[in-house]
Scaffold this motif. Sequence first.
Motif, PDB file in Angstrom:
ATOM      1  N   ARG A   6       0.818  -1.212   0.000  1.00 32.51           N
ATOM      2  CA  ARG A   6       0.000   0.000   0.000  1.00 32.51           C
ATOM      3  C   ARG A   6       0.851   1.261   0.000  1.00 32.51           C
ATOM      4  O   ARG A   6       0.496   2.274  -0.589  1.00 32.51           O
ATOM      5  CB  ARG A   6      -0.879  -0.073   1.249  1.00 32.51           C
ATOM      6  CG  ARG A   6      -1.834   1.015   1.425  1.00 32.51           C
ATOM      7  CD  ARG A   6      -2.660   0.729   2.650  1.00 32.51           C
ATOM      8  NE  ARG A   6      -3.652   1.755   2.844  1.00 32.51           N
ATOM      9  CZ  ARG A   6      -4.612   1.662   3.700  1.00 32.51           C
ATOM     10  NH1 ARG A   6      -4.731   0.597   4.455  1.00 32.51           N
ATOM     11  NH2 ARG A   6      -5.470   2.629   3.834  1.00 32.51           N
ATOM     12  N   SER A   7       1.964   1.187   0.660  1.00 35.11           N
ATOM     13  CA  SER A   7       2.848   2.334   0.794  1.00 35.11           C
ATOM     14  C   SER A   7       4.275   1.818   0.915  1.00 35.11           C
ATOM     15  O   SER A   7       4.517   0.826   1.580  1.00 35.11           O
ATOM     16  CB  SER A   7       2.432   3.114   2.047  1.00 35.11           C
ATOM     17  OG  SER A   7       3.379   4.043   2.419  1.00 35.11           O
ATOM     18  N   LEU A   8       5.194   2.499   0.262  1.00 37.25           N
ATOM     19  CA  LEU A   8       6.612   2.162   0.358  1.00 37.25           C
ATOM     20  C   LEU A   8       7.386   3.446   0.638  1.00 37.25           C
ATOM     21  O   LEU A   8       6.919   4.540   0.294  1.00 37.25           O
ATOM     22  CB  LEU A   8       7.101   1.520  -0.944  1.00 37.25           C
ATOM     23  CG  LEU A   8       6.559   0.117  -1.222  1.00 37.25           C
ATOM     24  CD1 LEU A   8       6.908  -0.328  -2.640  1.00 37.25           C
ATOM     25  CD2 LEU A   8       7.103  -0.884  -0.216  1.00 37.25           C
ATOM     26  N   PRO A   9       8.548   3.328   1.266  1.00 37.57           N
ATOM     27  CA  PRO A   9       9.317   4.540   1.586  1.00 37.57           C
ATOM     28  C   PRO A   9       9.523   5.413   0.351  1.00 37.57           C
ATOM     29  O   PRO A   9       9.842   4.931  -0.735  1.00 37.57           O
ATOM     30  CB  PRO A   9      10.645   3.989   2.105  1.00 37.57           C
ATOM     31  CG  PRO A   9      10.331   2.618   2.594  1.00 37.57           C
ATOM     32  CD  PRO A   9       9.241   2.113   1.682  1.00 37.57           C
ATOM     33  N   TRP A  10       9.308   6.704   0.557  1.00 36.55           N
ATOM     34  CA  TRP A  10       9.436   7.683  -0.517  1.00 36.55           C
ATOM     35  C   TRP A  10      10.386   8.759  -0.043  1.00 36.55           C
ATOM     36  O   TRP A  10      10.374   9.085   1.143  1.00 36.55           O
ATOM     37  CB  TRP A  10       8.048   8.265  -0.836  1.00 36.55           C
ATOM     38  CG  TRP A  10       8.062   9.192  -1.997  1.00 36.55           C
ATOM     39  CD1 TRP A  10       7.900   8.859  -3.301  1.00 36.55           C
ATOM     40  CD2 TRP A  10       8.261  10.605  -1.975  1.00 36.55           C
ATOM     41  NE1 TRP A  10       7.993   9.970  -4.090  1.00 36.55           N
ATOM     42  CE2 TRP A  10       8.217  11.065  -3.284  1.00 36.55           C
ATOM     43  CE3 TRP A  10       8.495  11.532  -0.955  1.00 36.55           C
ATOM     44  CZ2 TRP A  10       8.387  12.393  -3.623  1.00 36.55           C
ATOM     45  CZ3 TRP A  10       8.656  12.852  -1.279  1.00 36.55           C
ATOM     46  CH2 TRP A  10       8.598  13.281  -2.610  1.00 36.55           C
ATOM     47  N   PRO A  11      11.246   9.364  -0.839  1.00 36.18           N
ATOM     48  CA  PRO A  11      11.324   9.241  -2.294  1.00 36.18           C
ATOM     49  C   PRO A  11      11.874   7.889  -2.723  1.00 36.18           C
ATOM     50  O   PRO A  11      12.609   7.232  -1.993  1.00 36.18           O
ATOM     51  CB  PRO A  11      12.239  10.381  -2.716  1.00 36.18           C
ATOM     52  CG  PRO A  11      13.004  10.774  -1.503  1.00 36.18           C
ATOM     53  CD  PRO A  11      12.194  10.358  -0.319  1.00 36.18           C
ATOM     54  N   PHE A  12      11.503   7.507  -3.924  1.00 37.14           N
ATOM     55  CA  PHE A  12      11.901   6.212  -4.457  1.00 37.14           C
ATOM     56  C   PHE A  12      13.323   6.266  -5.003  1.00 37.14           C
ATOM     57  O   PHE A  12      13.758   7.276  -5.551  1.00 37.14           O
ATOM     58  CB  PHE A  12      10.960   5.784  -5.598  1.00 37.14           C
ATOM     59  CG  PHE A  12       9.528   5.705  -5.189  1.00 37.14           C
ATOM     60  CD1 PHE A  12       9.134   4.985  -4.071  1.00 37.14           C
ATOM     61  CD2 PHE A  12       8.554   6.348  -5.923  1.00 37.14           C
ATOM     62  CE1 PHE A  12       7.809   4.910  -3.691  1.00 37.14           C
ATOM     63  CE2 PHE A  12       7.218   6.282  -5.570  1.00 37.14           C
ATOM     64  CZ  PHE A  12       6.846   5.558  -4.441  1.00 37.14           C
ATOM     65  N   GLU A  13      14.000   5.150  -4.840  1.00 37.47           N
ATOM     66  CA  GLU A  13      15.360   5.024  -5.358  1.00 37.47           C
ATOM     67  C   GLU A  13      15.343   5.229  -6.872  1.00 37.47           C
ATOM     68  O   GLU A  13      14.471   4.710  -7.573  1.00 37.47           O
ATOM     69  CB  GLU A  13      15.895   3.631  -5.022  1.00 37.47           C
ATOM     70  CG  GLU A  13      17.344   3.455  -5.320  1.00 37.47           C
ATOM     71  CD  GLU A  13      17.848   2.106  -4.839  1.00 37.47           C
ATOM     72  OE1 GLU A  13      18.583   1.484  -5.615  1.00 37.47           O
ATOM     73  OE2 GLU A  13      17.499   1.703  -3.717  1.00 37.47           O
ATOM     74  N   SER A  14      16.261   5.988  -7.367  1.00 38.62           N
ATOM     75  CA  SER A  14      16.407   6.291  -8.793  1.00 38.62           C
ATOM     76  C   SER A  14      15.181   6.960  -9.408  1.00 38.62           C
ATOM     77  O   SER A  14      14.992   6.926 -10.618  1.00 38.62           O
ATOM     78  CB  SER A  14      16.734   5.020  -9.585  1.00 38.62           C
ATOM     79  OG  SER A  14      17.901   4.429  -9.095  1.00 38.62           O
ATOM     80  N   ASN A  15      14.319   7.539  -8.553  1.00 38.97           N
ATOM     81  CA  ASN A  15      13.118   8.222  -9.050  1.00 38.97           C
ATOM     82  C   ASN A  15      12.251   7.322  -9.926  1.00 38.97           C
ATOM     83  O   ASN A  15      11.659   7.769 -10.900  1.00 38.97           O
ATOM     84  CB  ASN A  15      13.483   9.491  -9.815  1.00 38.97           C
ATOM     85  CG  ASN A  15      13.052  10.726  -9.076  1.00 38.97           C
ATOM     86  OD1 ASN A  15      12.452  10.650  -8.008  1.00 38.97           O
ATOM     87  ND2 ASN A  15      13.340  11.864  -9.647  1.00 38.97           N
ATOM     88  N   GLU A  16      12.182   6.048  -9.593  1.00 38.74           N
ATOM     89  CA  GLU A  16      11.373   5.071 -10.338  1.00 38.74           C
ATOM     90  C   GLU A  16      10.347   4.454  -9.394  1.00 38.74           C
ATOM     91  O   GLU A  16      10.646   4.158  -8.244  1.00 38.74           O
ATOM     92  CB  GLU A  16      12.252   3.941 -10.887  1.00 38.74           C
ATOM     93  CG  GLU A  16      13.117   4.338 -12.039  1.00 38.74           C
ATOM     94  CD  GLU A  16      12.333   4.426 -13.350  1.00 38.74           C
ATOM     95  OE1 GLU A  16      11.287   3.759 -13.502  1.00 38.74           O
ATOM     96  OE2 GLU A  16      12.778   5.188 -14.219  1.00 38.74           O
ATOM     97  N   PHE A  17       9.125   4.242  -9.890  1.00 38.31           N
ATOM     98  CA  PHE A  17       8.129   3.542  -9.100  1.00 38.31           C
ATOM     99  C   PHE A  17       8.596   2.114  -8.856  1.00 38.31           C
ATOM    100  O   PHE A  17       8.975   1.418  -9.802  1.00 38.31           O
ATOM    101  CB  PHE A  17       6.784   3.506  -9.828  1.00 38.31           C
ATOM    102  CG  PHE A  17       6.036   4.803  -9.788  1.00 38.31           C
ATOM    103  CD1 PHE A  17       5.396   5.224  -8.631  1.00 38.31           C
ATOM    104  CD2 PHE A  17       5.955   5.609 -10.909  1.00 38.31           C
ATOM    105  CE1 PHE A  17       4.685   6.417  -8.592  1.00 38.31           C
ATOM    106  CE2 PHE A  17       5.244   6.800 -10.891  1.00 38.31           C
ATOM    107  CZ  PHE A  17       4.610   7.212  -9.720  1.00 38.31           C
ATOM    108  N   PRO A  18       8.568   1.655  -7.592  1.00 41.22           N
ATOM    109  CA  PRO A  18       8.951   0.269  -7.308  1.00 41.22           C
ATOM    110  C   PRO A  18       7.965  -0.707  -7.952  1.00 41.22           C
ATOM    111  O   PRO A  18       6.774  -0.414  -8.074  1.00 41.22           O
ATOM    112  CB  PRO A  18       8.866   0.178  -5.777  1.00 41.22           C
ATOM    113  CG  PRO A  18       8.902   1.588  -5.289  1.00 41.22           C
ATOM    114  CD  PRO A  18       8.290   2.420  -6.370  1.00 41.22           C
TER     115      PRO A  18
END
Length: 107
Positions: A6-18
Amino acid sequence: MHEIFRSLPWPFESNEFPPDLGAVVQWTVAKGDTPALFVGHTDDNEWLVGDGVNDPNGDGACAAMCIWTAIERNSSIRALADLPLGWAAEREAASTPWRRVPFTLPD
């Protein structure tokens, strides 16, 4: 089928949606009937994808699914992975650029 979150740590690595990020996606967008015209990133770090036309609150209008389901139909969503919490991106049509605006869910 794999697990989505439902939720993952943000900001995302490499600015890509996991690949395992979940979102509430309107079925019209998921099925490719209408383009995504709205992407929201809520204050509590959840993602919403809608068609900006039909009521997303109707029975069965949306479902929790991998955000990549919407990205596969609307590749421009990929550029919104850096959308801050409490912001949304809107556009008039699939051929127009995204416009970023502050966003809060109505009560």
